[in-house]
Design a protein around this motif. Structure first.
Motif, PDB file in Angstrom:
ATOM      1  N   UNK A  28       0.841  -1.190   0.000  1.00 45.90           N
ATOM      2  CA  UNK A  28       0.000   0.000   0.000  1.00 45.90           C
ATOM      3  C   UNK A  28       0.879   1.243   0.000  1.00 45.90           C
ATOM      4  N   UNK A  29       0.451   2.245  -0.746  1.00 54.80           N
ATOM      5  CA  UNK A  29       1.170   3.519  -0.778  1.00 54.80           C
ATOM      6  C   UNK A  29       0.222   4.640  -0.362  1.00 54.80           C
ATOM      7  N   UNK A  30       0.620   5.435   0.613  1.00 51.02           N
ATOM      8  CA  UNK A  30      -0.132   6.634   0.970  1.00 51.02           C
ATOM      9  C   UNK A  30       0.131   7.693  -0.094  1.00 51.02           C
ATOM     10  N   UNK A  31      -0.940   8.260  -0.656  1.00 49.56           N
ATOM     11  CA  UNK A  31      -0.802   9.188  -1.787  1.00 49.56           C
ATOM     12  C   UNK A  31      -1.626  10.442  -1.546  1.00 49.56           C
ATOM     13  N   UNK A  32      -1.646  11.301  -2.563  1.00 47.76           N
ATOM     14  CA  UNK A  32      -2.434  12.532  -2.506  1.00 47.76           C
ATOM     15  C   UNK A  32      -3.907  12.317  -2.722  1.00 47.76           C
ATOM     16  N   UNK A  33      -4.346  11.098  -3.060  1.00 50.66           N
ATOM     17  CA  UNK A  33      -5.765  10.820  -3.182  1.00 50.66           C
ATOM     18  C   UNK A  33      -6.232  10.449  -4.570  1.00 50.66           C
ATOM     19  N   UNK A  34      -7.531  10.626  -4.809  1.00 52.01           N
ATOM     20  CA  UNK A  34      -8.224  10.066  -5.965  1.00 52.01           C
ATOM     21  C   UNK A  34      -7.669  10.498  -7.322  1.00 52.01           C
ATOM     22  N   UNK A  35      -7.515  11.806  -7.509  1.00 50.50           N
ATOM     23  CA  UNK A  35      -7.037  12.303  -8.808  1.00 50.50           C
ATOM     24  C   UNK A  35      -5.606  11.828  -9.041  1.00 50.50           C
ATOM     25  N   UNK A  36      -4.785  11.920  -8.020  1.00 47.70           N
ATOM     26  CA  UNK A  36      -3.396  11.441  -8.113  1.00 47.70           C
ATOM     27  C   UNK A  36      -3.381   9.954  -8.454  1.00 47.70           C
ATOM     28  N   UNK A  37      -4.180   9.160  -7.774  1.00 47.96           N
ATOM     29  CA  UNK A  37      -4.187   7.720  -8.030  1.00 47.96           C
ATOM     30  C   UNK A  37      -4.563   7.412  -9.469  1.00 47.96           C
ATOM     31  N   UNK A  38      -5.590   8.100  -9.968  1.00 48.45           N
ATOM     32  CA  UNK A  38      -6.055   7.847 -11.336  1.00 48.45           C
ATOM     33  C   UNK A  38      -4.969   8.187 -12.345  1.00 48.45           C
ATOM     34  N   UNK A  39      -4.350   9.340 -12.180  1.00 49.17           N
ATOM     35  CA  UNK A  39      -3.294   9.744 -13.120  1.00 49.17           C
ATOM     36  C   UNK A  39      -2.096   8.803 -13.055  1.00 49.17           C
ATOM     37  N   UNK A  40      -1.778   8.335 -11.856  1.00 48.80           N
ATOM     38  CA  UNK A  40      -0.593   7.498 -11.688  1.00 48.80           C
ATOM     39  C   UNK A  40      -0.839   6.092 -12.219  1.00 48.80           C
ATOM     40  N   UNK A  41      -2.071   5.601 -12.106  1.00 45.88           N
ATOM     41  CA  UNK A  41      -2.423   4.334 -12.755  1.00 45.88           C
ATOM     42  C   UNK A  41      -2.313   4.492 -14.266  1.00 45.88           C
ATOM     43  N   UNK A  42      -2.791   5.604 -14.785  1.00 44.53           N
ATOM     44  CA  UNK A  42      -2.732   5.848 -16.230  1.00 44.53           C
ATOM     45  C   UNK A  42      -1.289   5.896 -16.724  1.00 44.53           C
TER      46      UNK A  42
END
Length: 321
Positions: A63-77
C-alpha cells in the motif's frame, strides 16, 4: 524417437509449469490517500487478504499513501501504480475527460473492480469561528484540500453551488488530511472541508482534541448539486459518532471505488477480487466503514468505468453477473 518424445514431454511440462506460475513473485501496489482517512486502511485491508493467499498465487501486495483520488487515477494511467482507491465522481470524470481531467483527456483504459464505502462530506469548523454553514465561510481560513485529492474536487463542487470561491476566504489552505486536524485545533484554520468514510481518523482526532462542530449540508443549493451530479448522493453522519456532535448530521458525497488499468493482467485482477470476496466476512471486520457492505451493491453501485475482465470472470463464476 523415445528421446524426442521425452524432450517434447519435458518442454510441455515446463510450459505448463511456467503458465501456472506466471504471476509468481508479482508485486502490486495500491494507491490510497492520507493515513488518517479510510482509503489507506481500505488498501491495507485488500492487501492483507491478497497476501494471506500469496503461497497460492504468488502475488505480493503493498500500500502507498498518496495525494488521493485524482493522483491515483493519473498514476495508474502513467503505469506507476497498479490499483487505486478513487472517489466515484473522480472515476466518472476520468472516463469522460472532464473536471480535473479536462486537460488529460478521457481515460478509456480505466477499469473498475468494485465500490466500497460511502464518503460523506465533513465540514469541520472550530466552535469559536462562528461558522454555521457555507455562507459563513467568507473571510475565514478554510482548508479546501490538497490538489490531486478527491476532497479538493468535492470542496470545489460545494463552493460552486454555494456561490463561493477561494478568493472569498482569508486563507484557502491546501493541507493534506493528515495535517488538517492539528491546524484546526491550533487555530491556523477555522474550518476544513473533508470527505471520508465513517468513522475516520482525521475527524476523530479533531473532534477529540478541541471543540469542533461538523456542519449540516442541506437545502436548496445541495438539492441542486445532487440533481446535477448523479455520482453523489445524500448521506448522514450519525449522531454521537464524533465527540461534541450528538445529533445526526445531513450531508452528501460519493462512494469510494477500487480501480485499475485495462492493461493489468486478468489473472492478477482475478486474484485480488477473489481474495476480497472469498474472505468477505473477514474484510467487513477490517474497518467499521465496511460493516454494512454487501456484495451486490459493491459490484454494481457507483461504477462508471467498465468492469475489468478479470473481475467479471470471478463475478460470473459466482453467478453475480
Amino acid at each position: 524417437m523415445m528421446n524426442k518424445l521425452k524432450l517434447g514431454g519435458a518442454v510441455l511440462a515446463l510450459s505448463v509449469a511456467t503458465a501456472g506460475s506466471a504471476w509468481a513473485n508479482q508485486f502490486i501496489t495500491i494507491g490510497t490517500g492520507g493515513v488518517t482517512g479510510v482509503y489507506y486502511p481500505t488498501g491495507g485491508a485488500i492487501c492483507r487478504l491478497v497476501n494471506k493467499d500469496r503461497k497460492d498465487h504468488g502475488i505480493r501486495c503493498s500500500v502507498e499513501s498518496t495525494g488521493g483520488s485524482v493522483y491515483n487515477t493519473r498514476t495508474i494511467r502513467a503505469g506507476e501504480l497498479d490499483f487505486g482507491v478513487v472517489q466515484s465522481d473522480v472515476q466518472a470524470a476520468a472516463i469522460a475527460g472532464t473536471g480535473a481531467f479536462a486537460d488529460d483527456g478521457a481515460y478509456e483504459g480505466l477499469r473498475a473492480l468494485f465500490s466500497v464505502h460511502p464518503e460523506p462530506l465533513h465540514v469541520m469548523a472550530r466552535a469559536d469561528a462562528d461558522i454555521a454553514g457555507p455562507d459563513d465561510m467568507k473571510g475565514k481560513k478554510i482548508n479546501i484540500g490538497n490538489p490531486g485529492s478527491g476532497t479538493r474536487v468535492l470542496a470545489e463542487t460545494l463552493m460552486e453551488y454555494t456561490g463561493l470561491s477561494a478568493d472569498d476566504f482569508a486563507l484557502a489552505a491546501e493541507l493534506k488530511s493528515s495535517e488538517q486536524s492539528a491546524a484546526l485545533c491550533d487555530g491556523k484554520i477555522d474550518a476544513a472541508i473533508w470527505a471520508a468514510g465513517l468513522p475516520n481518523g482525521s475527524s476523530q482526532e479533531a473532534t477529540s482534541s478541541c471543540d469542533i462542530s461538523i456542519l449540516p449540508l442541506e437545502g436548496e443549493a445541495i438539492d441542486a448539486l445532487l440533481a446535477d451530479n448523479p455520482a453523489y448522493a445524500k448521506a448522514t453522519i450519525p449522531g454521537g459518532m464524533y465527540p461534541g456532535n450528538p445529533d445526526d448530521i445531513p450531508s452528501w458525497g460519493p462512494k469510494a471505488t477500487f480501480v485499475t488499468s485495462a492493461e493489468t493482467p486478468d489473472e492478477v485482477v482475478y486474484a485480488v477480487v477473489s481474495a476480497v470476496f472469498e474472505n468477505f466476512e473477514d474484510f467487513k471486520k477490517l474497518h467499521p466503514a465496511f460493516s454494512r457492505l454487501t456484495e451486490e451493491e459493491m459490484i454494481k453501485d457507483a461504477l462508471s468505468a467498465e468492469i475489468h475482465p478479470g473481475a467479471m470472470k470471478y463475478y460470473q463464476e459466482r453467478g453475480w453477473k
